[in-house]
Design an enzyme around this catalytic site. Structure first.
Site, PDB file in Angstrom:
ATOM      1  N   SER A  86      50.575 -15.922  15.481  1.00  0.00           N
ATOM      2  CA  SER A  86      51.664 -16.878  15.679  1.00  0.00           C
ATOM      3  C   SER A  86      51.365 -17.720  16.900  1.00  0.00           C
ATOM      4  O   SER A  86      51.062 -17.190  17.973  1.00  0.00           O
ATOM      5  CB  SER A  86      52.996 -16.146  15.852  1.00  0.00           C
ATOM      6  OG  SER A  86      54.053 -17.059  16.062  1.00  0.00           O
ATOM      7  N   GLY A 102      53.867 -16.583  12.020  1.00  0.00           N
ATOM      8  CA  GLY A 102      53.521 -15.227  11.663  1.00  0.00           C
ATOM      9  C   GLY A 102      54.310 -14.694  10.487  1.00  0.00           C
ATOM     10  O   GLY A 102      53.792 -13.928   9.669  1.00  0.00           O
ATOM     11  N   THR A 103      55.575 -15.097  10.377  1.00  0.00           N
ATOM     12  CA  THR A 103      56.401 -14.593   9.277  1.00  0.00           C
ATOM     13  C   THR A 103      55.870 -15.057   7.932  1.00  0.00           C
ATOM     14  O   THR A 103      55.795 -14.270   6.972  1.00  0.00           O
ATOM     15  CB  THR A 103      57.864 -15.041   9.459  1.00  0.00           C
ATOM     16  OG1 THR A 103      58.379 -14.462  10.662  1.00  0.00           O
ATOM     17  CG2 THR A 103      58.724 -14.605   8.294  1.00  0.00           C
ATOM     18  N   HIS A 127      53.300 -19.782  18.859  1.00  0.00           N
ATOM     19  CA  HIS A 127      54.193 -19.906  20.017  1.00  0.00           C
ATOM     20  C   HIS A 127      54.162 -18.695  20.935  1.00  0.00           C
ATOM     21  O   HIS A 127      54.639 -18.755  22.056  1.00  0.00           O
ATOM     22  CB  HIS A 127      55.633 -20.209  19.559  1.00  0.00           C
ATOM     23  CG  HIS A 127      56.358 -19.060  18.935  1.00  0.00           C
ATOM     24  ND1 HIS A 127      57.292 -18.320  19.627  1.00  0.00           N
ATOM     25  CD2 HIS A 127      56.316 -18.535  17.693  1.00  0.00           C
ATOM     26  CE1 HIS A 127      57.795 -17.390  18.825  1.00  0.00           C
ATOM     27  NE2 HIS A 127      57.216 -17.502  17.647  1.00  0.00           N
ATOM     28  N   CYS A 157      64.283 -11.281  17.213  1.00  0.00           N
ATOM     29  CA  CYS A 157      64.980 -11.384  15.925  1.00  0.00           C
ATOM     30  C   CYS A 157      66.256 -10.561  15.906  1.00  0.00           C
ATOM     31  O   CYS A 157      67.086 -10.714  15.016  1.00  0.00           O
ATOM     32  CB  CYS A 157      64.062 -10.950  14.783  1.00  0.00           C
ATOM     33  SG  CYS A 157      63.529  -9.233  14.916  1.00  0.00           S
ATOM     34  N   THR A 159      51.068 -30.604   3.141  1.00  0.00           N
ATOM     35  CA  THR A 159      50.330 -31.352   4.157  1.00  0.00           C
ATOM     36  C   THR A 159      50.377 -30.625   5.490  1.00  0.00           C
ATOM     37  O   THR A 159      51.439 -30.177   5.933  1.00  0.00           O
ATOM     38  CB  THR A 159      50.931 -32.760   4.324  1.00  0.00           C
ATOM     39  OG1 THR A 159      50.863 -33.434   3.068  1.00  0.00           O
ATOM     40  CG2 THR A 159      50.169 -33.553   5.368  1.00  0.00           C
TER      41      THR A 159
END
Length: 375
Positions: free
Chosen positions: A195, A72-73, A197, A320, A233
């Site tokens: 995201s 997501g970041t 995870h 975070c 890749t």
């Protein structure tokens, strides 16, 4: 001596779903590069495109609008990397959005929230109508659901206001995907940030879903992968797991809504054990899995450590901010005093949570708060 652990920090990261694990293990045996035209390459490409379709289906998008990223970041940074005259963000946005917005060179305008942790629509309408300084378009960045409180934001309403003023809109759906039904057209936004995870895929994979690519500029240049939107890749195994997790999360939306019963049991138990406790954003529409408990006179970090020693994994707000003693910017934006904004823990449930988890948490909460009183 080992003892059972109770994991209640799904908003930080969800455990790997069995479906995602199986897809990743199978993908590890696929040797080809997705950009190669031989049979092995085509096999790898098929895994990537199948996963892209599942991610698109989860949010009502078309596969060609899905740009696969490292998370997501990165997706948020891709958006902020565009050429904007002004970026409007809510006061409770995640740092992955606010940090690149402030580094972009654009004028950054903050949309305030109410005491319930929801963007103030009246103020937003006025700020969205204000002319931007300098040439270029304005961008509006808004969470679908807040990562700390779980408060669901009026994205469709704000997107309508933004479109009326010629702005583009990106919605951070990292916490909402797989928890509530999402449809990019119904939301009326130009892009979504996802995201893997958070929904039970592995860490290190995500997506920017941008309708018609919406004019967002590439951040990572290289071999032209992702139709030129993101070089490098592809992480085939991670992407395969992301697709499997997206499929499972979409299938389990109704079951996820049922977590509200466990969340409410936690909140009722916390209030019974510690009557002074407050639940942030309790009056707002919230994700079924999220409780931000504010206990006056206690530091959130201290409570997290004590619960951890008792076998319970929760957090003091956003992942975070783990290990930091500063106040929660989300609670501060909601008008909580400094002493309250440092006194919160976030409890977040997920696909494997049970009634036993609730019972163990409440037992630990009673012990931790009783010990604190005794001290």
């Amino acid at each position: 001596m080992s003892f059972a652990r109770t994991y209640l920090d799904y908003n930080a990261t969800a455990p790997l779903r069995p479906e995602a694990r199986a897809a990743m293990v199978a993908a590890l045996d696929v040797v080809g590069n997705p950009s190669s035209v031989h049979a092995e390459g085509r096999q790898a490409r098929a895994l990537v495109e199948s996963a892209r379709e599942e991610v698109a289906r989860l949010v009502g998008a078309v596969p060609t609008d899905v740009v696969l990223t490292s998370g997501g970041t990165e997706a948020a940074n891709m958006v902020m990397h565009g050429r904007w005259s002004r970026i409007l963000v809510s006061a409770i946005e995640h740092p992955s959005v606010t940090a690149p917005a402030r580094a972009s060179g654009a004028e950054v305008v903050e949309l305030p929230v109410t005491r319930d942790g929801v963007v103030d629509l009246d103020v937003a309408e006025r700020l969205l109508a204000a002319p931007a300084n300098g040439p270029g378009r304005a961008l509006v960045a808004l969470q679908v659901a807040n990562n700390e409180t779980g408060a669901i934001q009026p994205v469709a309403e704000i997107a309508g206001m933004a479109r009326a003023n010629g702005h583009l809109v990106v919605a951070d759906a990292v916490q909402a995907a797989g928890k509530i039904a999402l449809d990019i057209d119904s939301l009326g936004v130009d892009a979504l940030i996802l995201s893997g995870h958070k929904i039970g895929a592995a860490k290190g994979v995500g997506a920017l879903v941008a309708r018609g690519r919406a004019g967002f500029a590439p951040l990572v240049l290289g071999g032209g992968q992702e139709r030129g939107a993101r070089g490098g890749t592809e992480n085939v195994a991670g992407i395969a797991g992301f697709g499997a997790a997206a499929r499972a999360a979409g299938r389990d939306l109704a079951a996820f809504a049922g977590l509200a019963r466990l969340r409410d049991a936690i909140e009722a138990g916390v209030r019974a054990i510690t009557p002074s406790a407050d639940i942030a954003a309790a009056a707002a529409p919230r994700l079924a899995n999220t409780s931000l408990v504010v206990l006056p006179g206690r530091r959130g970090e201290t409570l997290v450590i004590a619960l951890d020693l008792g076998g319970i994994a929760v957090s003091a707000g956003a992942a975070c901010s783990s290990g930091k003693t500063r106040r929660s910017p989300v609670l501060a934006a909601m008008g909580f005093e400094d002493s309250m904004a440092t006194a919160a823990i976030r409890v977040s449930l997920g696909w494997a949570s049970t009634e036993d988890d609730v019972a163990r948490f409440l037992a630990a909460w009673e012990q931790v708060t009783a010990a604190a009183k005794a001290a």
